[in-house]
Write a protein that holds these residues in place. Sequence first.
Motif, PDB file in Angstrom:
ATOM      1  N   LEU A 163      27.012  26.234   2.433  1.00  0.00           N
ATOM      2  CA  LEU A 163      25.556  26.305   2.303  1.00  0.00           C
ATOM      3  C   LEU A 163      25.114  27.730   2.000  1.00  0.00           C
ATOM      4  CD1 LEU A 163      24.545  24.012   5.294  1.00  0.00           C
ATOM      5  CD2 LEU A 163      24.673  23.400   2.863  1.00  0.00           C
ATOM      6  N   GLU A 164      25.739  28.699   2.637  1.00  0.00           N
ATOM      7  CA  GLU A 164      25.410  30.101   2.372  1.00  0.00           C
ATOM      8  C   GLU A 164      25.805  30.489   0.946  1.00  0.00           C
ATOM      9  OE1 GLU A 164      23.449  32.003   4.033  1.00  0.00           O
ATOM     10  OE2 GLU A 164      23.231  30.484   5.586  1.00  0.00           O
ATOM     11  N   GLU A 165      26.873  29.890   0.440  1.00  0.00           N
ATOM     12  CA  GLU A 165      27.271  30.137  -0.948  1.00  0.00           C
ATOM     13  C   GLU A 165      26.195  29.607  -1.908  1.00  0.00           C
ATOM     14  OE1 GLU A 165      30.623  28.486  -4.012  1.00  0.00           O
ATOM     15  OE2 GLU A 165      31.301  29.052  -2.014  1.00  0.00           O
ATOM     16  N   THR A 166      25.630  28.450  -1.587  1.00  0.00           N
ATOM     17  CA  THR A 166      24.539  27.908  -2.401  1.00  0.00           C
ATOM     18  C   THR A 166      23.357  28.876  -2.390  1.00  0.00           C
ATOM     19  OG1 THR A 166      25.227  25.631  -1.968  1.00  0.00           O
ATOM     20  CG2 THR A 166      22.954  25.959  -2.697  1.00  0.00           C
TER      21      THR A 166
ATOM     22  N   LEU B 215      18.665  23.290   2.968  1.00  0.00           N
ATOM     23  CA  LEU B 215      20.034  22.943   2.578  1.00  0.00           C
ATOM     24  C   LEU B 215      20.741  22.340   3.778  1.00  0.00           C
ATOM     25  CD1 LEU B 215      20.877  26.375   0.904  1.00  0.00           C
ATOM     26  CD2 LEU B 215      20.006  24.319  -0.239  1.00  0.00           C
ATOM     27  N   VAL B 216      21.218  21.114   3.648  1.00  0.00           N
ATOM     28  CA  VAL B 216      21.894  20.433   4.751  1.00  0.00           C
ATOM     29  C   VAL B 216      23.310  20.072   4.315  1.00  0.00           C
ATOM     30  CG1 VAL B 216      21.866  18.435   6.300  1.00  0.00           C
ATOM     31  CG2 VAL B 216      19.706  19.483   5.572  1.00  0.00           C
TER      32      VAL B 216
ATOM     33  N   ALA C 105      23.524  23.618   9.040  1.00  0.00           N
ATOM     34  CA  ALA C 105      24.824  22.955   9.078  1.00  0.00           C
ATOM     35  C   ALA C 105      24.797  21.812  10.084  1.00  0.00           C
ATOM     36  CB  ALA C 105      25.908  23.960   9.437  1.00  0.00           C
ATOM     37  N   CYS C 106      25.027  20.604   9.603  1.00  0.00           N
ATOM     38  CA  CYS C 106      25.115  19.444  10.476  1.00  0.00           C
ATOM     39  C   CYS C 106      25.747  18.289   9.717  1.00  0.00           C
ATOM     40  CB  CYS C 106      23.735  19.039  11.018  1.00  0.00           C
ATOM     41  SG  CYS C 106      22.622  18.363   9.791  1.00  0.00           S
ATOM     42  N   ASP C 107      26.197  17.297  10.463  1.00  0.00           N
ATOM     43  CA  ASP C 107      26.795  16.101   9.877  1.00  0.00           C
ATOM     44  C   ASP C 107      25.832  14.947  10.125  1.00  0.00           C
ATOM     45  OD1 ASP C 107      28.292  13.951   9.038  1.00  0.00           O
ATOM     46  OD2 ASP C 107      30.074  14.501  10.180  1.00  0.00           O
TER      47      ASP C 107
ATOM     48  N   GLY D 132      24.151  17.462   1.437  1.00  0.00           N
ATOM     49  CA  GLY D 132      25.305  17.755   0.589  1.00  0.00           C
ATOM     50  C   GLY D 132      25.067  18.965  -0.294  1.00  0.00           C
ATOM     51  N   ALA D 133      24.251  19.907   0.187  1.00  0.00           N
ATOM     52  CA  ALA D 133      23.830  21.037  -0.634  1.00  0.00           C
ATOM     53  C   ALA D 133      24.889  22.118  -0.796  1.00  0.00           C
ATOM     54  CB  ALA D 133      22.556  21.647  -0.041  1.00  0.00           C
ATOM     55  N   GLY D 134      26.045  21.945  -0.177  1.00  0.00           N
ATOM     56  CA  GLY D 134      27.100  22.948  -0.284  1.00  0.00           C
ATOM     57  C   GLY D 134      27.960  22.831  -1.515  1.00  0.00           C
TER      58      GLY D 134
END
Length: 64
Positions: A38-41, A30-31, A56-58, A8-10
Amino acid sequence: MKTAVVTGAGSGVGQATALKLAAQGWRVVLVGRRAAALEETRALAGADAARMVAVACDIGERPQ
């Protein structure tokens, strides 16, 4: 150097946790579901972004 995986790092708590850990010198994975978030983080981390990698994954439950 310690390594953390933050889900939930976004946004929200996950993002705040990831940024705090990076500022303290941790390597941070970051997941989250949204690559752009995520790139914004990473962008918010400034120089600390060099110790971050975005994946990026669910990780939720698969539909049956």
